[in-house]
Design a protein around this motif. Structure first.
Motif, PDB file in Angstrom:
ATOM      1  N   GLN A 174       3.608 -11.423  -9.107  1.00 47.29           N
ATOM      2  CA  GLN A 174       3.358 -10.568 -10.256  1.00 47.29           C
ATOM      3  C   GLN A 174       1.989 -10.848 -10.875  1.00 47.29           C
ATOM      4  N   LEU A 217       0.575   4.390 -10.938  1.00 47.45           N
ATOM      5  CA  LEU A 217      -0.690   3.753 -11.281  1.00 47.45           C
ATOM      6  C   LEU A 217      -1.014   3.927 -12.751  1.00 47.45           C
ATOM      7  N   LEU A 269      -0.446  -9.039  -8.832  1.00 48.70           N
ATOM      8  CA  LEU A 269      -0.420  -7.599  -9.102  1.00 48.70           C
ATOM      9  C   LEU A 269      -1.097  -7.266 -10.432  1.00 48.70           C
ATOM     10  N   MET A 280      12.090  -9.554 -14.166  1.00 57.37           N
ATOM     11  CA  MET A 280      10.702  -9.128 -14.076  1.00 57.37           C
ATOM     12  C   MET A 280      10.081  -8.992 -15.463  1.00 57.37           C
ATOM     13  N   GLY A 298      -4.624  -7.452  -9.589  1.00 50.82           N
ATOM     14  CA  GLY A 298      -4.979  -6.313  -8.748  1.00 50.82           C
ATOM     15  C   GLY A 298      -5.188  -5.061  -9.581  1.00 50.82           C
ATOM     16  N   MET A 299      -4.351  -4.924 -10.585  1.00 51.56           N
ATOM     17  CA  MET A 299      -4.473  -3.767 -11.472  1.00 51.56           C
ATOM     18  C   MET A 299      -5.805  -3.801 -12.231  1.00 51.56           C
ATOM     19  N   LEU A 332       1.278   1.652 -14.787  1.00 50.12           N
ATOM     20  CA  LEU A 332       0.927   0.234 -14.686  1.00 50.12           C
ATOM     21  C   LEU A 332      -0.410  -0.059 -15.350  1.00 50.12           C
ATOM     22  N   LYS A 333      -1.317   0.886 -15.223  1.00 51.84           N
ATOM     23  CA  LYS A 333      -2.628   0.695 -15.855  1.00 51.84           C
ATOM     24  C   LYS A 333      -2.470   0.610 -17.374  1.00 51.84           C
ATOM     25  N   LEU A 369       6.605  -1.533  -9.836  1.00 54.52           N
ATOM     26  CA  LEU A 369       6.160  -2.891  -9.570  1.00 54.52           C
ATOM     27  C   LEU A 369       6.878  -3.467  -8.354  1.00 54.52           C
ATOM     28  N   LEU A 380      -1.402  -1.672  -4.682  1.00 52.03           N
ATOM     29  CA  LEU A 380      -1.263  -0.822  -5.857  1.00 52.03           C
ATOM     30  C   LEU A 380      -1.884   0.550  -5.625  1.00 52.03           C
ATOM     31  N   ARG A 381      -3.051   0.523  -4.986  1.00 57.02           N
ATOM     32  CA  ARG A 381      -3.767   1.766  -4.731  1.00 57.02           C
ATOM     33  C   ARG A 381      -2.936   2.753  -3.906  1.00 57.02           C
ATOM     34  N   LEU A 408      -8.562  -2.844  -9.922  1.00 59.55           N
ATOM     35  CA  LEU A 408      -8.598  -1.407  -9.675  1.00 59.55           C
ATOM     36  C   LEU A 408      -9.440  -0.695 -10.725  1.00 59.55           C
ATOM     37  N   VAL A 409      -9.258  -1.139 -11.969  1.00 56.47           N
ATOM     38  CA  VAL A 409     -10.014  -0.526 -13.062  1.00 56.47           C
ATOM     39  C   VAL A 409     -11.484  -0.935 -12.995  1.00 56.47           C
ATOM     40  N   ALA A 466     -10.025   1.051   0.912  1.00 53.06           N
ATOM     41  CA  ALA A 466      -9.264   2.070   1.625  1.00 53.06           C
ATOM     42  C   ALA A 466      -8.073   2.543   0.805  1.00 53.06           C
ATOM     43  N   GLN A 467      -7.802   3.798   0.935  1.00 54.05           N
ATOM     44  CA  GLN A 467      -6.693   4.358   0.146  1.00 54.05           C
ATOM     45  C   GLN A 467      -5.379   3.915   0.725  1.00 54.05           C
TER      46      GLN A 467
END
Lengths: 283, 188
Positions: free
Chosen positions: A44, B130, A47, A8, A50-51, B133-134, B166, B122-123, A54-55, A282-283
Motif C-alpha cells: 500500500q 484513478l 501504491l 485496508m 505510485g499515485m 485514488l488521486k 486499490l 495504477l496507470r 503519476l501526478v 507505458a499505458q
C-alpha cells in the motif's frame, strides 16, 4: 470482504499518520507478528507513492513540452509569425483591389518570397520570379484561398502517434480553428491515429490541406506532401474523422479558408518495439 | 538559475520553470544511453524518471544534496540504465560513474523501482479509479467530497469503491513485481 476493507482502511490511516498513540502502538505490535500485514503495508505504501508519481509525471511531461517549445520557438516560431503576418495582411486586401496597382508597390522582395512559400502550390515556380504583374496575380489568389500554416513538431519520440504540438497557437479570430483549440486537435489526433503496419527510417510529416467551409465543414481534403501510401492514407482517414471546425472570420463574417496541417509520424527503431523493454510510461 | 534556486522552486507549488531548466541536462544522459545500446526514447524515459525521483525527494524533510543537481540526475540515470541493460540480458561493461556520484543510491533506486511498478499498475486502472485514488491520496480530499465529485452515492460507496480499486491495483502491482527479475517480491 468487510474485514479486508477495514484492514485496508487501517493501513491507510497508519501510512497517513492518522492513528492516535494507542492505535499506533497496537498496530506496530500486530505488524511485528504478522508477515502478511507487513506485506500489505509495503504494497500500500508503494501504491501511495505510485499515485504521487503519476501526478508528478504529468508535471514533468508538461515541462518537457515547454522545454521543447522553447527550443524551437525562436527559429520556426519567427518564420511562422512572418507567414501568418503575410497571410493576414493579404486577407485584408479585398478583392476590389484585384486590378489595382497600389498593392504591388508595397510588396518588397522579401515579402514576396514569404508569400511564395505560403502559396507555392497555387503558382508555378517559374512565374514567380517574373514581373510585378505576376506578383499581383499571386496576391489575388491568396486572397481567394488564404492558407494558414500550422507548424507542428513532434513531442515524443517514444509513442510514434503522439507527436504533435503547436508552435504557434493560432487563436486569432481571423483563422479557422479546431473546436477546443490546438490542444484538443492534438488530443484528437493522438487518440485516433493508428501507426501503419510499417516503419519509417526517419521522422516525417504528411501534409494535409483542406478547406474549412463557412459552416465549419471540412472539404477538399488532399495530401500535399506525402511520405508513403500507408501514412498518407492514415492521415487522410483521421482528418476525415474530425468534427466540424470553427470557420475563419473576416470582419466578423465567416469565410472559407484553406489550411494545411502537417501530421508527423515518428521513426521507430526496432529496439523500441522489443516487448519487455521497460516502458515506464507505458499505458 | 542556480542549484539552490532550482531546489527552492522544485519544493514550491509550481515547479514548472525549474523542471524546464533541468531538461538542459538531458543531452548528457542521451549521449550516455545511446552510446550504450539505447535510444533517444529510452534516454527521455530514464531522465523523466530521475526528475520524478528528485521531485519526490526534495519534498522530504531533511533531504540534502551532496553533489550538483546535474550529477545527481546523471547518477540516477546511469544506475538505472545499468540495471535496465542487465534486465535486457545484454553483456555490458560498467558504465562510468562521475567521481562525486552519491554512493547511497542503491537503496533509493530499488525502492523507486518498486514505486515505478506501482505507478504502472495504477496507470492501467480505469479513469474513475484513478480519479478517486488521486483525490484520496494526493489531494487528500475527504471521502464524502470525493463521492460527490465522481458521482457516487455517498461516503460508504466511495469507501467500497476505493477498496476495490486499490485491491485491483495491488493485484496488478504484485503481478508486475513477480514478472520483474530485478525487483523480486519483498519479503519483509
Amino acid at each position: 470482504m468487510r474485514h479486508e476493507l477495514e484492514l485496508m482502511e487501517l493501513v491507510d490511516r497508519y501510512l497517513r499518520n492518522e492513528l492516535n498513540a494507542d492505535e499506533r502502538m497496537a498496530f506496530t505490535e500486530r505488524l511485528h507478528h504478522n508477515t502478511e500485514l507487513r506485506q500489505l503495508v509495503e504494497d500500500q505504501r508503494a501504491l501511495h507513492a505510485g499515485m504521487e508519481r503519476l501526478v508528478l509525471r504529468n508535471a514533468v511531461d508538461k515541462a518537457y513540452r515547454s522545454h521543447r517549445f522553447g527550443k524551437w520557438m525562436p527559429g520556426i516560431g519567427g518564420a511562422v509569425l512572418i507567414v501568418l503576418l503575410a497571410t493576414g495582411s493579404l486577407l485584408m486586401t479585398s478583392p476590389e483591389h484585384e486590378q489595382s496597382n497600389v498593392a504591388p508597390a508595397k510588396v518588397s522582395a522579401d515579402t514576396s518570397n514569404v508569400i511564395t512559400n505560403a502559396v507555392s502550390r497555387n503558382v508555378r515556380t517559374d512565374t514567380l520570379q517574373q514581373t510585378r504583374d505576376t506578383i499581383v496575380r499571386t496576391e489575388v489568389r491568396v486572397v481567394r484561398r488564404p492558407i494558414v500554416v500550422y507548424e507542428t513538431t513532434s513531442i515524443s519520440e517514444k509513442e510514434p502517434d503522439l507527436g504533435i504540438v503547436t508552435l504557434r497557437d493560432a487563436r486569432s479570430e481571423e483563422l479557422p480553428s479546431y473546436p477546443g483549440g490546438f490542444s484538443a486537435m492534438h488530443a484528437f489526433l493522438q487518440r485516433n491515429i493508428r501507426y501503419p503496419d510499417t516503419v519509417l527510417s526517419r521522422t516525417e510529416a504528411v501534409t494535409i490541406e483542406f478547406l474549412v467551409d463557412v459552416d465549419g465543414s471540412i472539404q477538399e481534403v488532399q495530401v500535399t506532401k506525402g511520405i508513403g501510401k500507408l501514412f498518407d492514407r492514415e492521415a487522410l482517414r483521421v482528418v476525415g474523422l474530425m468534427p466540424k471546425w470553427i470557420p475563419a472570420k473576416e470582419n466578423g463574417r465567416p469565410v472559407k479558408a484553406r489550411i494545411e496541417v502537417p501530421i508527423r509520424f515518428t521513426a521507430v527503431s526496432v529496439e523500441q518495439e522489443v516487448p519487455g523493454s521497460i516502458p515506464p510510461t507505458a499505458q | 538559475m542556480s542549484d539552490v534556486e532550482i531546489l527552492q522552486q522544485l519544493r514550491s507549488a509550481d515547479p514548472h520553470r525549474a523542471l524546464m531548466r533541468l531538461y538542459d541536462h538531458l543531452p548528457k544522459v542521451d549521449r550516455m544511453v545511446r552510446r550504450n545500446s539505447g535510444t533517444r526514447a529510452d534516454a527521455k524515459d530514464l531522465f523523466q524518471d530521475a526528475l520524478i525521483i528528485l521531485l519526490g525527494k526534495v519534498k522530504e524533510e531533511g533531504f540534502t544534496l551532496t553533489c550538483s543537481i546535474s550529477t545527481y540526475l546523471f547518477a540516477i540515470c546511469r544506475n538505472k540504465w545499468q540495471e535496465e541493460l542487465r534486465r535486457r540480458g545484454r553483456f555490458t561493461q560498467e558504465l562510468a560513474a562521475a567521481p562525486d556520484e552519491p554512493a547511497d543510491l542503491a537503496g533509493l533506486l530499488a525502492e523507486e523501482g518498486r514505486f515505478g511498478l506501482a505507478e504502472r499498475a495504477l496507470r492501467s486502472l480505469g479513469d474513475k479509479c484513478l480519479e478517486l485514488l488521486k483525490r484520496f491520496y494526493v489531494t487528500r480530499e475527504p471521502l464524502l467530497q470525493i463521492a460527490k465529485a465522481i458521482g457516487l452515492a455517498g461516503e460508504g460507496a466511495a469507501k467500497t469503491r476505493k477498496y476495490k480499486c486499490l485491491e485491483e491495483a495491488r493485484k496488478r502491482y504484485r503481478e508486475l513485481l513477480t514478472k520483474d527479475p530485478v525487483h523480486q517480491p519483498m519479503h519483509p
